[in-house]
Design a protein around this motif. Structure first.
Motif, mmCIF file in Angstrom:
data_model
loop_
_atom_site.group_PDB
_atom_site.id
_atom_site.type_symbol
_atom_site.label_atom_id
_atom_site.label_comp_id
_atom_site.label_asym_id
_atom_site.label_seq_id
_atom_site.Cartn_x
_atom_site.Cartn_y
_atom_site.Cartn_z
ATOM 1 N N GLU A 141 8.283 43.403 140.682
ATOM 2 C CA GLU A 141 8.057 43.262 142.122
ATOM 3 C C GLU A 141 9.401 43.131 142.822
ATOM 4 N N THR A 142 9.379 43.428 144.110
ATOM 5 C CA THR A 142 10.559 43.224 144.950
ATOM 6 C C THR A 142 10.191 42.172 145.988
ATOM 7 N N THR A 143 11.045 41.159 146.123
ATOM 8 C CA THR A 143 10.769 40.073 147.067
ATOM 9 C C THR A 143 11.012 40.539 148.502
ATOM 10 N N LYS A 144 10.624 39.699 149.451
ATOM 11 C CA LYS A 144 10.855 39.993 150.874
ATOM 12 C C LYS A 144 12.341 40.156 151.155
ATOM 13 N N ASP A 145 13.169 39.454 150.364
ATOM 14 C CA ASP A 145 14.626 39.531 150.531
ATOM 15 C C ASP A 145 15.230 40.744 149.837
ATOM 16 N N GLY A 146 14.397 41.549 149.177
ATOM 17 C CA GLY A 146 14.884 42.757 148.516
ATOM 18 C C GLY A 146 15.348 42.559 147.084
ATOM 19 N N GLU A 147 15.104 41.369 146.504
ATOM 20 C CA GLU A 147 15.513 41.134 145.115
ATOM 21 C C GLU A 147 14.451 41.683 144.165
ATOM 22 N N TYR A 148 14.909 42.478 143.207
ATOM 23 C CA TYR A 148 14.011 43.065 142.205
ATOM 24 C C TYR A 148 13.820 42.060 141.082
ATOM 25 N N ARG A 149 12.558 41.742 140.761
ATOM 26 C CA ARG A 149 12.250 40.759 139.733
ATOM 27 C C ARG A 149 11.240 41.334 138.737
ATOM 28 N N ARG A 150 11.296 40.800 137.550
ATOM 29 C CA ARG A 150 10.319 41.155 136.507
ATOM 30 C C ARG A 150 9.717 39.860 135.986
ATOM 31 N N THR A 151 8.401 39.773 135.999
ATOM 32 C CA THR A 151 7.709 38.618 135.437
ATOM 33 C C THR A 151 7.187 39.017 134.062
ATOM 34 N N VAL A 152 7.641 38.299 133.035
ATOM 35 C CA VAL A 152 7.196 38.552 131.666
ATOM 36 C C VAL A 152 6.368 37.364 131.193
#
Length: 194
Positions: free
Chosen positions: A91-102
């Motif tokens: 997912e990409t946060t509202k702030d534009g940070e790309y994250r992966r939840t494992v």
């Protein structure tokens, strides 16, 4: 005498060459070139999921001979052929940070307890190698790692919803129970390292 000195000189040179070669350090093991490195959100300095150009990988302290990133799972294959599928989503946060939840997979063993009830999750479950635990009561309350309290509900889809007291967001994790072992797949947020 000159012949003797010449022979001794040659032997000395040979010995120095041999002994000098013995002191050489072996070539350093070449580091694997990485494709991607991921760190947990709360510890952005240490890579815990690494994908290498040669097709190998490591995750959560274990090395794998190969990996395959699918649409909803990452498949890790060990040297002995053992396959581990890890659920994930990006997912990409509202702030534009790309994250992966494992979803890290950890086994918890049921401990002898006075806790009883209709649900099979009720009791004290401990992952001793990590010093983690869950205690679920018949009243619908839980205590995680002996310090994080809250309320829980067991869903029909093989998940448990945790509603923490305080400022922690509610969390859903997958679980299955076999005999006295509960396998938990708990979500951990990761960020891609530069």
């Amino acid at each position: 005498m000159k012949k003797r000195i010449l022979v001794l000189f040659c032997i000395s040179v040979l010995l120095l060459g041999v002994l000098g070669g013995c002191g050489k350090k072996p070539a350093a093991k070449k580091e694997k070139e990485t494709v991607e490195e991921w760190a947990f959100f709360h510890d952005r300095e240490n890579a815990v999921m690494i994908f290498n150009k040669d097709g190998s990988a490591s995750f959560d302290g274990k090395s794998y001979k190969s990996y395959e990133v699918g649409e909803k799972t990452i498949r890790f294959t060990a040297e002995d052929g053992t396959v581990t599928d890890i659920r994930y989503y990006d997912e990409t946060t509202k702030d534009g940070e790309y994250r992966r939840t494992v979803y890290r997979i950890v086994d918890y063993k049921l401990q002898p307890s006075t806790l009883t009830g209709d649900s099979p999750v009720i009791g004290l479950w401990v992952a001793s190698e990590r010093n983690w635990s869950y205690q679920f009561t018949a009243k619908g309350t839980f205590l995680e790692d002996e310090v994080l309290p809250g309320h829980y509900s067991v869903k029909d889809d093989g998940t448990i919803l945790l509603i923490y007291e305080g400022n922690l967001p509610q969390t859903v994790f997958y679980y299955s129970i076999h005999d006295d072992v509960m396998t938990v797949e708990y979500p951990w947020v990761m960020v891609k390292m530069p």
